[in-house]
Design a protein around this motif. Sequence first.
Motif, mmCIF file in Angstrom:
data_model
loop_
_atom_site.group_PDB
_atom_site.id
_atom_site.type_symbol
_atom_site.label_atom_id
_atom_site.label_comp_id
_atom_site.label_asym_id
_atom_site.label_seq_id
_atom_site.Cartn_x
_atom_site.Cartn_y
_atom_site.Cartn_z
ATOM 1 N N LEU A 50 0.860 -1.055 0.043
ATOM 2 C CA LEU A 50 0.033 0.053 -0.001
ATOM 3 C C LEU A 50 0.981 1.219 -0.034
ATOM 4 N N HIS A 51 0.396 2.474 -0.550
ATOM 5 C CA HIS A 51 1.272 3.619 -0.741
ATOM 6 C C HIS A 51 0.551 4.594 -0.072
ATOM 7 N N GLY A 52 1.194 5.632 0.652
ATOM 8 C CA GLY A 52 0.529 6.540 1.330
ATOM 9 C C GLY A 52 0.659 7.992 0.927
ATOM 10 N N GLY A 53 1.607 8.125 -0.177
ATOM 11 C CA GLY A 53 2.003 9.244 -0.727
ATOM 12 C C GLY A 53 3.222 9.941 -0.239
ATOM 13 N N ALA A 54 3.647 11.127 -0.728
ATOM 14 C CA ALA A 54 4.865 11.654 -0.343
ATOM 15 C C ALA A 54 4.343 13.175 0.246
ATOM 16 N N TRP A 55 4.914 13.406 1.507
ATOM 17 C CA TRP A 55 4.435 14.745 2.088
ATOM 18 C C TRP A 55 5.581 15.396 2.625
#
Length: 392
Positions: A50-55
Amino acid sequence: MKRQLAVLAALSGLLLASAPAVAAPVAPVTPGASGHAPGKPPLPALPDTLHGGAWPTSHLQGVALDRGKGYMYWSFTQMLVKTDLRGKVIGTVEGLTGHLGDLDLNPRDGRVYGSLEYKAEEAFYIAVFDGDRIDRVGMNAERDGVMTTVYLPEVVEDFTADMDGDGHFDGDTPDTADHRYGCSGIDGVAFGPAFGKRAGQGKDTLKVAYGIYSNTERTDNDHQVILEYDVTGWRRYERPLSQTAPHHSGPSRVDGKFFAYTGNTRFGVQNLEYDPYTGDWFLAVYEGAKPGFPNYSFFVVDGSARPVTGEIVGQPERERGKLLKVSDGFDFHGQYGFEALGDGTYYVADSVRVVGPDGVVRQEGFAEKYRWTGRPAGAERTTPPFSPVAGG
């Protein structure tokens, strides 16, 4: 000194003595609000990654899965991110100036609970997110009505304890005699049955683990401290967050306070999780540095062992409390997010530093699926009982 060495030897013997060759998992139980019940549509399949994005935040600190609704929640310390199971960002909760830590889904009310620290203000909270209302990027933690907070006075009392009796609290300073049990605040949170019971035996309660300063010069900070709360009536305490005027609305007493003797760690339990498959509690930490301890990064608390009243060793004055049984320890990651899926598989999260084409440094979060393998006979203690599902 002789007494300390004896205690250290006892701990090493406990952890180095082999656990069962293959742990005997308990029978999985029917999940709660986020699980599959008879007559309801089947749960969505879970991908291996699963990927949570880059922030543009600090590193990933915790995850919580709502499988029934098909969402993953990610704590990036200053913001909460909600994605679907394909990695599409559904919404974010931003504007936090404190430290948002580990997360867990409350199976009874379907909301996401997380630890939230404001050390300079001496305020420690459980943040409660209404995931159903998180529907766009850029929602504000204070103004958009998606988050409430509950104050934890027990944590504040231990964090601010003047242990050396000089009449002065030393503040957020690791290498000091202050802070009872070495309390640096809170991090790990998890819902699960009472210690000594299995899933489905009684009401699930919220467990909240202390952060613990490493401070290798003191002897009273070698336990993990876990508070227990029945959150059934907590709505009367919940208040919107005000970071300029922190509120003090919360339960005056804890429902339980427990001690797990692991030895030295850096900042205590980063991720806490109950596993209904094995029936145990998992504690992911940053490894410690005190000589004489194994200094593992992952510990197992025997979920079937009832707490026993005994001495909390190493304290300045003799003290007794409810002791948990630490049944195993080994080297494994999980400090940035660990989610037990109830069937012998787990999401283990991590984040990496990335630099975008705009030159902005971000933290990219992801979670990979692992499976329980158990301990083969004669395995090295550093060999964890997990292996990645993908290619495994």
